[in-house]
Design an enzyme around this catalytic site. Structure first.
Site, PDB file in Angstrom:
ATOM      1  N   HIS A  98     -17.529  21.625 -32.567  1.00 25.28           N
ATOM      2  CA  HIS A  98     -16.817  22.119 -33.741  1.00 25.28           C
ATOM      3  C   HIS A  98     -17.729  22.169 -34.975  1.00 25.28           C
ATOM      4  O   HIS A  98     -17.490  22.970 -35.883  1.00 25.28           O
ATOM      5  CB  HIS A  98     -15.574  21.270 -34.014  1.00 25.28           C
ATOM      6  CG  HIS A  98     -14.435  21.591 -33.094  1.00 25.28           C
ATOM      7  ND1 HIS A  98     -13.115  21.423 -33.438  1.00 25.28           N
ATOM      8  CD2 HIS A  98     -14.421  22.093 -31.835  1.00 25.28           C
ATOM      9  CE1 HIS A  98     -12.336  21.804 -32.429  1.00 25.28           C
ATOM     10  NE2 HIS A  98     -13.108  22.193 -31.448  1.00 25.28           N
ATOM     11  N   HIS A 265     -15.048  21.732 -20.979  1.00 27.94           N
ATOM     12  CA  HIS A 265     -13.791  21.159 -20.488  1.00 27.94           C
ATOM     13  C   HIS A 265     -13.930  20.461 -19.139  1.00 27.94           C
ATOM     14  O   HIS A 265     -12.945  20.014 -18.563  1.00 27.94           O
ATOM     15  CB  HIS A 265     -12.702  22.238 -20.464  1.00 27.94           C
ATOM     16  CG  HIS A 265     -12.335  22.692 -21.852  1.00 27.94           C
ATOM     17  ND1 HIS A 265     -11.520  23.761 -22.091  1.00 27.94           N
ATOM     18  CD2 HIS A 265     -12.665  22.182 -23.079  1.00 27.94           C
ATOM     19  CE1 HIS A 265     -11.380  23.928 -23.417  1.00 27.94           C
ATOM     20  NE2 HIS A 265     -12.062  22.974 -24.024  1.00 27.94           N
TER      21      HIS A 265
HETATM   22 FE1  HEB Z   1     -12.400  22.647 -26.015  1.00 29.10          FE
HETATM   23  C1  HEB Z   1     -10.886  19.574 -26.164  1.00 29.10           C
HETATM   24  C2  HEB Z   1      -9.440  24.183 -26.740  1.00 29.10           C
HETATM   25  C3  HEB Z   1     -14.018  25.695 -26.158  1.00 29.10           C
HETATM   26  C4  HEB Z   1     -15.431  21.077 -25.429  1.00 29.10           C
HETATM   27  N1  HEB Z   1     -10.543  22.012 -26.417  1.00 29.10           N
HETATM   28  C5  HEB Z   1     -10.124  20.697 -26.446  1.00 29.10           C
HETATM   29  C6  HEB Z   1      -8.767  20.668 -26.801  1.00 29.10           C
HETATM   30  C7  HEB Z   1      -8.341  21.946 -26.925  1.00 29.10           C
HETATM   31  C8  HEB Z   1      -9.460  22.787 -26.685  1.00 29.10           C
HETATM   32  C9  HEB Z   1      -6.947  22.428 -27.259  1.00 29.10           C
HETATM   33  C10 HEB Z   1      -7.930  19.412 -26.962  1.00 29.10           C
HETATM   34  C11 HEB Z   1      -8.155  18.769 -28.340  1.00 29.10           C
HETATM   35  C12 HEB Z   1      -7.308  17.507 -28.417  1.00 29.10           C
HETATM   36  O1  HEB Z   1      -7.896  16.411 -28.547  1.00 29.10           O
HETATM   37  O2  HEB Z   1      -6.075  17.619 -28.361  1.00 29.10           O
HETATM   38  N2  HEB Z   1     -11.854  24.567 -26.368  1.00 29.10           N
HETATM   39  C13 HEB Z   1     -10.583  24.989 -26.612  1.00 29.10           C
HETATM   40  C14 HEB Z   1     -10.574  26.412 -26.749  1.00 29.10           C
HETATM   41  C15 HEB Z   1     -11.841  26.843 -26.599  1.00 29.10           C
HETATM   42  C16 HEB Z   1     -12.639  25.664 -26.350  1.00 29.10           C
HETATM   43  C17 HEB Z   1      -9.352  27.262 -27.002  1.00 29.10           C
HETATM   44  C18 HEB Z   1     -12.376  28.279 -26.695  1.00 29.10           C
HETATM   45  C19 HEB Z   1     -12.042  29.069 -25.545  1.00 29.10           C
HETATM   46  N3  HEB Z   1     -14.361  23.249 -25.849  1.00 29.10           N
HETATM   47  C20 HEB Z   1     -14.794  24.525 -25.976  1.00 29.10           C
HETATM   48  C21 HEB Z   1     -16.212  24.540 -25.888  1.00 29.10           C
HETATM   49  C22 HEB Z   1     -16.623  23.261 -25.697  1.00 29.10           C
HETATM   50  C23 HEB Z   1     -15.427  22.464 -25.659  1.00 29.10           C
HETATM   51  C24 HEB Z   1     -17.064  25.784 -26.026  1.00 29.10           C
HETATM   52  C25 HEB Z   1     -17.982  22.716 -25.551  1.00 29.10           C
HETATM   53  C26 HEB Z   1     -18.994  23.310 -25.029  1.00 29.10           C
HETATM   54  N4  HEB Z   1     -13.028  20.667 -25.836  1.00 29.10           N
HETATM   55  C27 HEB Z   1     -14.296  20.268 -25.476  1.00 29.10           C
HETATM   56  C28 HEB Z   1     -14.275  18.867 -25.164  1.00 29.10           C
HETATM   57  C29 HEB Z   1     -12.958  18.422 -25.368  1.00 29.10           C
HETATM   58  C30 HEB Z   1     -12.203  19.596 -25.811  1.00 29.10           C
HETATM   59  C31 HEB Z   1     -15.458  18.037 -24.666  1.00 29.10           C
HETATM   60  C32 HEB Z   1     -12.379  17.042 -25.116  1.00 29.10           C
HETATM   61  C33 HEB Z   1     -12.344  16.206 -26.377  1.00 29.10           C
HETATM   62  C34 HEB Z   1     -11.801  14.821 -26.072  1.00 29.10           C
HETATM   63  O3  HEB Z   1     -11.714  14.372 -24.925  1.00 29.10           O
HETATM   64  O4  HEB Z   1     -11.482  14.118 -27.049  1.00 29.10           O
END
Ligand code: HEB
Length: 729
Positions: A98, A265
């Site tokens: 982020h 993921h």
């Molecule tokens: Fe992620 C977590 C959505 C891309 C790595 N994710 C997460 C959550 C959600 C999401 C709703 C839960 C938060 C809380 O704590 O409740 N993603 C999402 C979307 C997209 C994404 C709609 C566009 C397609 N991711 C992404 C990327 C990466 C990631 C590109 C790197 C390479 N995530 C992640 C991790 C986690 C999440 C390692 C877990 C955290 C904890 O365990 O605390």
């Protein structure tokens, strides 16, 4: 794939004029302490010593010890915010992603490079929910290593260590993100509501283009709504479209998008254990006694793992703290049905999962709970293009490893500019095309330089042509993501050479003449040297003996070093310095001038001196109706003088708008006889109408002002020409 990479960063096409900065921190949090009067007069907000050199501090860092401390932190669960599954890795990956994921190609702003997640509005974006806790978990380590590691570098390094500590692949790490101590002013949109799923104000009527330069579908999101477009989980096509467009805005293609999302993921879980109305607001609006914590939850509930962040609940895989291919295995093994989390969020759950394919409970490993997919995850198998890539990764772990590691590296380093800016022992040797590589240049001898400059002045190229070419070359630079600039001479390559702002025919003529004269000089150096020669001559013609310092050593990039498409967002839709406007936008033309000056790293006087000087030199873009005279308020174009300011402020002229121009063009007439004297644009007249700019214009127009203006012009010019010379620093 039909992805959209941009367009004019100011033209939404709504027809309404908006503020340059959209909705600001003051609009969101009118009650929070306003410190701006303490910086308004140029006082710095930065507590470090004036000469503080972050590179030097970073290079003295005990990098190995820091990585070891971070590794230890991963499993050092704190009672005030216990680690899910006893491992903070996933949480820290989300923090790092982020931090980096706000980057957008349109103006190069956002991204991880200045640690903005510490400040509003990002610290309180709904999508950054609970990441305040992640940053506080890191504080003891930041405190220990002090100036040797910035917050910005620490966020990303922590993400890397998190991946590595769970057996995931990484490609390398470059430090060099110097902290700032105040929120950056970035346009994040105009909406007055967070994640207003009803409004969809950023998408045009055909449901295609996303408002440029924004890279998120709604205010307060990093990218897309995980529950589906506008919260609709059934709109599979719309989900893929939103993902494709938002990821393209961050320079990611389909393969990178799939690898990143699936790879990310593989780890961790979503949090939606409690009704969503228990999810409070972010840190910026919270009461003082919480010391910068927001999204408050009862400690007993935290202990039980009853946390709501996104509102979705559950892990994607049975092994949320272990890298592997379970994500794709489950995604393709099971049918998924639409369910609702305890917080009421729409999510997808496997139908009849085998016990072994269920996830552990985040606090009690002996308990099994169903895994989930978000609607965004489902797009990786519901969209035909994403699906092909997902199936390949399902069957080829090594391909996923490589794609994820590379895409993660790109995600986290995309806004750092060329590789010379990276520091530390883990900088990968391989050069990547998105780093805009430039082959090393060589320093030219003084003789070669003066010989070339004399030949340039002897040629039939005019001062204006030479100045325009040099400006065109250097002024693509953006302080935001450190792309563009004169080094590499990409002005000779597509797409730059064909941009309307560059007067392509004239530019081609200038470049081919310079090419014929340059001998062993690189084109990149030749273009800058020619501009310098022209300015020195123009100054001399005005009675000023100045020398324009050029540091040679620029290299020339070829097409093989250039991802042409990735340069498209660098096209200036307005360039006040050359008095150019492609199309009227949703922000005022003078706002675009300020924006460009900001990206070039210029102060108000620097911007003013450059504009006044370039007008005097006649270095304006060829205007459809008035050739290259618009804004050139002088009888002797090509001479460096303060004529622009003198004539603008002259009381014998009255100005009026040219009606059919939609107040973009003005005519100046003799107050007594009414005959036409000048034509000008908004970015000319603003130096007479805006009281602050006028004050500077006056200082350059008054007795003694011209000499100072010429000096300031040359200094600002050199600053722009050298803006991308990281090799010199
Ligand atoms: Fe992620 C977590 C959505 C891309 C790595 N994710 C997460 C959550 C959600 C999401 C709703 C839960 C938060 C809380 O704590 O409740 N993603 C999402 C979307 C997209 C994404 C709609 C566009 C397609 N991711 C992404 C990327 C990466 C990631 C590109 C790197 C390479 N995530 C992640 C991790 C986690 C999440 C390692 C877990 C955290 C904890 O365990 O605390």
């Amino acid at each position: 794939t039909g992805s959209i990479t941009g367009g004019c960063p100011f033209a939404h096409g709504s027809g309404e004029t908006r503020d340059l900065l959209g909705r600001t921190n003051r609009d969101w949090w009118p009650d929070s302490l306003d410190l701006s009067i303490l910086t308004a007069d140029g006082r710095s907000a930065d507590p470090m010593d004036p000469g503080f050199d972050y590179a030097e501090a970073f290079n003295a860092l005990d990098y190995k010890a820091l990585k070891q401390d971070l590794t230890d932190l991963m499993t050092d669960s704190q009672p005030w915010w216990p680690a899910d599954y006893g491992h903070y890795g996933p949480f820290f990956i989300r923090m790092a992603w982020h931090a980096a994921g706000t980057y957008r190609t349109g103006d190069g702003r956002g991204g991880a490079s200045s640690g903005q997640q510490r400040f509003a509005p990002l610290n309180s974006w709904p999508d950054n929910g609970n990441l305040d806790k992640a940053r506080r978990l890191l504080w003891p380590i930041k405190q220990k290593y002090g100036k040797h590691i910035s917050w910005a570098d620490l966020f990303i390094l922590t993400g890397n260590v998190a991946i590595e500590s769970m057996g995931g692949p990484t490609f390398g790490y470059g430090g060099g993100r110097k902290d700032v101590y105040e929120p950056e002013t970035v346009y994040w949109g105009t909406e007055a509501e967070w994640v207003d799923t009803g409004a969809q104000t950023r998408i045009d009527e055909e449901g295609r283009a996303l408002e440029s330069p924004l890279a998120a579908i709604q205010m307060g999101l990093i990218y897309v709504n995980p529950e589906g477009p506008g919260g609709n989980p059934h709109d599979a096509e719309g989900m893929a479209r939103d993902m494709r467009e938002t990821f393209a805005r961050m320079a990611m293609n389909d393969e990178e998008t799939v690898a990143l999302t699936a790879g990310g993921h593989a780890f961790g879980k979503c949090h939606g254990a409690q009704p969503s109305d228990t999810f409070g607001s972010g840190p910026e609006g919270e009461s003082m006694q919480h010391l910068g914590f927001g999204w408050l939850t009862d400690p007993e509930e935290i202990e039980k793992g009853h946390i709501t962040t996104s509102g979705i609940e559950g892990a994607w895989t049975p092994n949320p703290t272990q890298w592997g291919n379970d994500y794709f295995r489950l995604l393709f093994k099971y049918e998924y049905e639409l369910t609702e989390s305890p917080a009421g969020a729409k999510q997808w759950t496997p139908v009849n999962p085998e016990e072994a394919d269920m996830a552990p409970d985040a606090r009690d490993p002996s308990k099994k709970v169903p895994t989930i997919m978000t609607t965004a995850d489902m797009a990786l198998k519901r969209d035909p293009e994403y699906r092909k890539i997902s199936e390949r990764f399902l069957n080829d772990q090594a391909a996923l490893d490589d794609a994820f590691a590379r895409a993660w590296f790109k995600l986290c380093h995309r806004d750092m500019g060329p590789k010379v800016r990276y520091m530390g022992p883990e900088v990968p040797e391989e050069t990547l095309i998105w780093q805009d590589p430039v082959p090393a240049g060589t320093q030219a001898s003084d003789d070669a330089v003066s010989y070339f400059k004399a030949k340039v002045l002897d040629s039939d190229l005019t001062v204006a042509e030479l100045v325009k070419a040099a400006w065109a070359s250097a002024s693509t630079y953006r302080n935001s993501d450190h792309r563009g600039g004169a080094n590499g001479a990409r002005i000779r390559l597509a797409p730059q050479k064909d941009w309307a702002v560059n007067d392509p025919e004239e530019l081609a003529k200038v470049l081919s003449t310079l090419d014929g004269l340059r001998g062993n000089l690189s084109m990149a150096d030749a273009i800058v040297l020619a501009g310098a020669a022209a300015i020195e001559k123009a100054a001399k013609d005005g009675g000023h003996d100045v020398s324009v310092k050029v540091t040679t050593g620029r290299g020339d990039a070829g097409e093989e070093h250039t991802d042409a498409e990735s340069f498209e967002p660098l096209e200036p839709f307005a360039d006040a310095f050359r008095n150019y406007l492609k199309t009227k936008a949703d922000v005022k033309t003078e706002d675009m001038m300020v924006d460009r000056a900001h990206l070039l790293g210029l102060s108000i006087p620097e911007m003013t001196a450059l504009i006044g000087g370039m007008r005097a030199l006649g270095a304006v873009s060829t205007h459809a109706k008035h050739g290259n005279s618009i804004g050139v308020l002088t009888d002797r174009p090509g001479t460096l003088s303060n004529d622009f300011f003198v004539n603008l402020l002259e009381m014998g002229t009255v100005w009026d708008v040219v009606d059919e121009s939609g107040d973009e063009e003005f005519v100046g007439r003799c107050r007594i006889h009414g005959d036409e004297k000048w034509r000008a644009t908004r970015t000319d007249l603003v130096f007479g109408s805006n009281s602050q700019l006028r004050a500077i214009a006056e200082s350059y127009a008054e007795t003694g002002g011209e000499e100072r203006m010429v000096r300031d012009f040359v200094r600002a010019w050199t600053k722009v020409m050298d803006a991308d010379r990281f090799d010199l620093r």
